[in-house]
Every structure is written in C-alpha cells, then in structure tokens.
Design a protein around this motif. Structure first.
Motif, short mmCIF file in Angstrom:
data_model
loop_
_atom_site.label_atom_id
_atom_site.label_comp_id
_atom_site.label_asym_id
_atom_site.label_seq_id
_atom_site.Cartn_x
_atom_site.Cartn_y
_atom_site.Cartn_z
N LEU A 69 1.02 1.91 3.05
CA LEU A 69 2.08 1.98 4.06
C LEU A 69 3.24 2.82 3.55
O LEU A 69 3.79 3.66 4.28
N ALA A 70 3.61 2.61 2.31
CA ALA A 70 4.71 3.38 1.72
C ALA A 70 4.38 4.87 1.69
O ALA A 70 5.23 5.71 1.99
N ALA B 199 2.49 4.29 11.15
CA ALA B 199 3.08 3.43 10.11
C ALA B 199 4.59 3.55 10.08
O ALA B 199 5.26 2.74 9.43
N ALA B 200 5.15 4.54 10.77
CA ALA B 200 6.56 4.86 10.58
C ALA B 200 7.53 3.83 11.14
O ALA B 200 8.40 3.35 10.40
N PRO B 201 7.44 3.42 12.42
CA PRO B 201 8.44 2.49 12.95
C PRO B 201 8.08 1.05 12.61
O PRO B 201 7.97 0.19 13.47
N LEU B 202 7.87 0.77 11.32
CA LEU B 202 7.30 -0.51 10.90
C LEU B 202 7.98 -1.75 11.50
O LEU B 202 7.33 -2.55 12.17
N GLY C 40 8.96 11.33 5.90
CA GLY C 40 10.29 11.62 5.39
C GLY C 40 11.13 10.43 4.98
O GLY C 40 12.22 10.61 4.42
N ALA C 41 10.68 9.21 5.25
CA ALA C 41 11.48 8.03 4.91
C ALA C 41 11.25 7.61 3.47
O ALA C 41 10.30 8.05 2.81
N ARG C 42 12.11 6.74 2.98
CA ARG C 42 11.94 6.15 1.65
C ARG C 42 11.58 4.68 1.83
O ARG C 42 12.12 4.00 2.71
N VAL C 43 10.67 4.21 0.99
CA VAL C 43 10.20 2.83 1.08
C VAL C 43 10.42 2.13 -0.25
O VAL C 43 10.12 2.67 -1.31
N GLU C 44 10.93 0.92 -0.17
CA GLU C 44 11.07 0.06 -1.34
C GLU C 44 10.13 -1.12 -1.18
O GLU C 44 10.06 -1.72 -0.10
N ILE C 45 9.39 -1.44 -2.21
CA ILE C 45 8.47 -2.58 -2.18
C ILE C 45 9.05 -3.69 -3.04
O ILE C 45 9.36 -3.49 -4.22
N GLN C 46 9.22 -4.88 -2.44
CA GLN C 46 9.80 -6.02 -3.14
C GLN C 46 8.82 -7.19 -3.10
O GLN C 46 8.07 -7.35 -2.13
N GLN C 47 8.82 -8.00 -4.13
CA GLN C 47 8.06 -9.23 -4.12
C GLN C 47 8.75 -10.24 -3.21
O GLN C 47 9.98 -10.32 -3.18
N GLN C 48 7.98 -10.99 -2.44
CA GLN C 48 8.57 -11.90 -1.46
C GLN C 48 9.37 -13.02 -2.10
O GLN C 48 10.19 -13.65 -1.44
N GLU C 49 9.13 -13.27 -3.39
CA GLU C 49 9.87 -14.32 -4.06
C GLU C 49 11.33 -13.94 -4.28
O GLU C 49 12.18 -14.79 -4.51
N GLY D 180 16.24 10.08 5.52
CA GLY D 180 17.47 9.28 5.48
C GLY D 180 17.26 7.81 5.79
O GLY D 180 18.15 7.00 5.56
N GLN D 181 16.08 7.46 6.33
CA GLN D 181 15.83 6.06 6.62
C GLN D 181 15.17 5.37 5.43
O GLN D 181 14.41 5.99 4.68
#
Length: 338
Positions: free
Chosen positions: A140-141, A261-264, A148-157, A120-121
């Motif tokens: 990391l993702a 890696a979880a509580p980033l 169990g978490a979901r990770v989105e990777i975005q470009q810093q721009e 859910g996080q």
C-alpha cells in the motif's frame, strides 16, 4: 487515453454543461469509467448521467444527451452512444492506442502509471505485529508513493497519530509462516487473495505451470523480453501501431489500478486495503492476454517482418513493462529469463 484521463474528460463535460446552465449540479470529484458491460458498445462506458439525474431533477436519458453533446468534441474521442437507461458508451480514437503504447515504452516500468497528484499528503498505516498485515501495508505504501504521497507505517500498539489521515491495516492473518516459500512466492501468497480471504501458504506457489498465477505473470514478463531479443536477432524492432484487444484496455487501466490505493482513509476499510490484491489480479489478466498475443508476434519461416509484427512486438514490450512495474510495486522480482 487512460481511464483516469477519460474520467477527467467526462468531468470536463459535466463542468461545461454546468457552466452553460444546462445542468444544476455540483461537479462530482470523479467519474467512474470501465469497459462496457452486456449491451454496451465502444471502448468504455460511464454511468455519470444516472448518477447526476436525481440532483439535476432531470431524466437520466436527458442528462446523458446533454453530456454526449460535450463529449463528442473532446480530443481522443471518436463517438459516444447512449444505451440502456442512460449509460454513455465512448469510442476512442485508435491512434490513442498507438500513443499509449509509445508512452508506456518511453516512460518505462518506473514511471508509467505514476503521478504527483498526492504530493504533500501524508498517510499513516497502523499495522499489527503480523506478517501479512506488514506485507500488505508495505505494498500500500509503495502504491500510494507512486502517486506522490508519503506514507508512514506504525505499529498499532503505538499511540494513534491524529495529525495525519490514518488507516488500520488488518487483513485476515496468514495461517502459518510463509518464509519457507522464499521472498517472491511468500509475498504473492499473502497479496494475491482478497484481504478478507485466508491466504494459502502452500508449495503450489512454487510450481512452474499454468495453474500457478505467479508463474504465469513472471513467465509472461520473461517471454516479452525474449521476443524483443529474438526480434532484434531477426533485424527488426518494435514500432507502435494498431493495437489489439483485449490487451490494450488492460494496459490502459493500469494507472487507475494504482490510484485505487491513494484515497485510503476515504474508502471503506476492506476496499482500501484490497488495492494490492487488485493489482496482483490485474497483472494476471495482463499476463494471460499477452501470452495469447505472443504466438503471432514474430514472423514464421520465410515470412518477412511486417508493420503488424512490429506493432504486436511493441504491444508485447509495453505489456512486459507494465508487468515489471506492477511486480516491482508488489516487491516481487521480474526476471528477464525464466
């Protein structure tokens, strides 16, 4: 019992002491447990008594005595000793090691060390257009997803996402394109060094010799698969039994490594993005320990397979399972033959 489970057991002891009115403190979110340092005894040690002494208004040794009285009766614990200024040194039931090896073999590489604690996080990793940052973010993702978490990777721009917890991933950039090394060696070259260190993009990562950590890890995995095949040819199979140090603590600690890696966003940036390097180095330690174990795994000459051989074979197979799972999270192939 894994360090994560033992940490929960220690926190349970704190909670019982608080409920009994013996301590007046807030129960912390986590208790650090690790192999004992110099002067320590047992399988694991924790400094939780020193951590709670000041807020409790009591000497660390008194806090340690209170917690010890609750820990000694916990399942899987056979003894607790206090050393130094108040360290709690914990001995685990040896049957716990047998159960752990069986658990690793039952759960396999795709499940051991994984959990649903972060379901859910959502975490957002912001990454520059740079190859090492992209590879670190990818691992990391994977590691966060294993919890169990979901990770989105975005470009810093892109505009910063303020709706989710966000971390900027900016390790020291690669000095040159690692693509000529091939996918596996390239990823290892970028992931194995600490994120604050400049990676070496050299052909050393391709050399099949002991001085190459990537080779040792993949070779160790292949050797564990080979001894299981050889044992089958000899007519015996793995059977978890009395496990041998130093390999067992490393296998036990693997789930904790994944959780780092979880509580980033709640960790300082350098520590948060160091989880992939921490995992890579842990795999090297597992590989070195299992390579030391393997020579005694199969019977020699006219020797018949014994319970000790079956237990070592199960421990070796469990180590191979951990190596395969860790390499998969790093995005690196774990060959059965090398």
């Amino acid at each position: 019992m894994t360090p994560v489970e033992l940490s929960r057991t220690v926190l349970g002891a704190v909670r019982r002491a608080v409920d009994a009115g013996e301590l007046r403190v807030d129960v912390p979110e986590r208790a650090v447990v690790a192999p004992p340092g110099p002067g320590g005894v047992g399988d694991y040690a924790t400094n939780i008594a020193l951590q709670l002494a000041r807020p409790a208004g009591q000497p660390p040794l008194r806090v340690a005595e209170l917690l010890r009285s609750h820990l000694v009766h916990a399942d899987g614990i056979t003894g607790v000793e206090i050393t130094g200024p108040g360290f709690l040194n914990i001995r685990l039931d040896q049957n716990v090691g047998t159960a752990l090896v069986r658990r690793i073999l039952d759960e396999g590489a795709a499940r051991y060390g994984h959990s649903d604690t972060l379901v859910g996080q959502v975490y957002v990793l912001r990454v520059p257009y740079e190859v090492r940052a992209e590879v670190v973010a990818d691992v990391l993702a994977r590691m966060v997803a294993s919890q169990g978490a979901r990770v989105e990777i975005q470009q810093q721009e892109l505009q910063k996402d303020d709706t989710h917890e966000t971390l900027d991933v900016r390790p020291v950039p690669a000095p040159q394109d690692p693509t000529p090394l091939g996918p596996d060696a390239a990823r290892w070259a970028l992931l194995h060094p600490a994120p604050s260190d400049r990676p070496r993009i050299t052909a050393d990562h391709l050399v099949q010799r002991e001085g190459n950590p990537l080779f040792r890890v993949r070779y160790a995995h292949a050797r564990t698969r080979a001894v299981v095949r050889n044992a089958a040819d000899l007519g015996f199979a793995p059977e978890p039994g009395a496990a041998e140090p130093p390999l067992l603590p490393l296998l036990t600690d693997y789930p904790r490594i994944l959780t780092t890696a979880a509580p980033l966003p709640r960790l300082p940036r350098p520590d948060a993005i160091a989880a992939p390097a921490r995992l890579a180095r842990h795999l090297v330690a597992v590989a070195d320990a299992v390579l030391d174990l393997l020579p005694g795994t199969l019977p020699r000459g006219d020797e018949k397979p014994t319970a000790a051989h079956r237990a070592r074979l199960a421990l070796a197979e469990a180590a191979g399972t951990v190596l395969a799972g860790g390499l998969s999270l790093l995005g690196i192939d774990a060959p059965d033959h090398l």
